[in-house]
Design an enzyme around this catalytic site. Structure first.
Site, PDB file in Angstrom:
ATOM      1  N   ASN A   1      -9.732  -3.432  -8.217  1.00  0.00           N
ATOM      2  CA  ASN A   1      -8.617  -2.636  -8.090  1.00  0.00           C
ATOM      3  C   ASN A   1      -7.557  -2.607  -9.273  1.00  0.00           C
ATOM      4  OD1 ASN A   1      -6.282  -1.208  -7.293  1.00  0.00           O
ATOM      5  ND2 ASN A   1      -6.193  -2.147  -5.398  1.00  0.00           N
TER       6      ASN A   1
ATOM      7  N   TYR B   1       0.592  -5.179 -11.284  1.00  0.00           N
ATOM      8  CA  TYR B   1       0.982  -6.412 -11.096  1.00  0.00           C
ATOM      9  C   TYR B   1       1.279  -7.197 -12.443  1.00  0.00           C
ATOM     10  CZ  TYR B   1      -0.404  -5.846  -6.148  1.00  0.00           C
ATOM     11  OH  TYR B   1      -0.467  -5.346  -5.205  1.00  0.00           O
TER      12      TYR B   1
ATOM     13  N   ALA C   1       0.805  -1.156   0.098  1.00  0.00           N
ATOM     14  CA  ALA C   1      -0.121   0.065  -0.203  1.00  0.00           C
ATOM     15  C   ALA C   1       0.816   1.123   0.014  1.00  0.00           C
ATOM     16  CB  ALA C   1      -0.962   0.052   1.224  1.00  0.00           C
TER      17      ALA C   1
ATOM     18  N   GLU D   1      -2.950 -11.679  -4.104  1.00  0.00           N
ATOM     19  CA  GLU D   1      -4.404 -11.546  -4.199  1.00  0.00           C
ATOM     20  C   GLU D   1      -4.606 -10.269  -4.230  1.00  0.00           C
ATOM     21  OE1 GLU D   1      -5.018 -13.496  -0.626  1.00  0.00           O
ATOM     22  OE2 GLU D   1      -4.865 -15.212  -1.437  1.00  0.00           O
TER      23      GLU D   1
END
Length: 167
Positions: free
Chosen positions: A126, A133, A88, A121
């Site tokens: 998102n 990713y 984050a 995950e």
């Protein structure tokens, strides 16, 4: 045991020459928890983060500038696999490549440990995280229906095989 972080050409945040990565410290926990609460509907507890600091099977790093913790990443290693458990960035610092720096550092740590596959995950909705990713070679391999609770949403399970180049 502090994990060595590799600075490199990827370790640059957009518009922020002074962002550095380093192992997380106990004194960072309050800042990490604040970022966690601003980022996730079902945040980890301070005790959860504190328990990771000295774990030799965990990569726990922060991105900082001269004033504050801007983001963090947690990955754990089990035999020849790794999981990026949490990543984050503080909302005002998003879209500055800080998340990419943190993810790259976790992938580098996995390579140093000769990890074959890295899993994670991510919330289905998102899009920003999923794009990050994918840019690092992660591919969707499954879903966990109703995995997230606040709000209820599917988790997209992704994997990166480290012997393969990024796509």
């Amino acid at each position: 045991m502090a994990e060595k972080l590799s600075p490199g050409p990827r370790a640059r945040a957009t518009g922020t020459a002074s962002v550095v990565l380093r192992p997380a410290r106990r004194t960072d926990i309050d800042s990490i928890v604040s970022i966690e609460r601003s980022s996730f509907g079902d945040p980890w507890s301070p005790a959860s983060f504190r328990s990771l600091i000295d774990n030799p099977h965990v990569f726990f790093a922060v991105a900082t500038d001269d004033e504050a913790v801007l983001g963090y990443v947690v990955a754990w290693f089990v035999v020849d696999e790794a999981e990026v458990a949490n990543l984050a960035v503080v909302p005002p610092s998003r879209k500055r490549r800080i998340g990419a720096m943190l993810l790259d550092a976790a992938l580098d740590a996995a390579r140093r440990r000769r990890i074959g596959s890295v899993f994670l995950e991510v919330r289905d909705s998102n899009a920003g995280a999923r794009a990050l990713y994918a840019s690092r070679g992660f591919v969707e391999i499954g879903r966990r229906r109703g995995y997230y609770r606040k709000p209820v949403e599917d988790a997209v399970v992704m994997r990166r095989t480290l012997t393969d180049p990024p796509q």
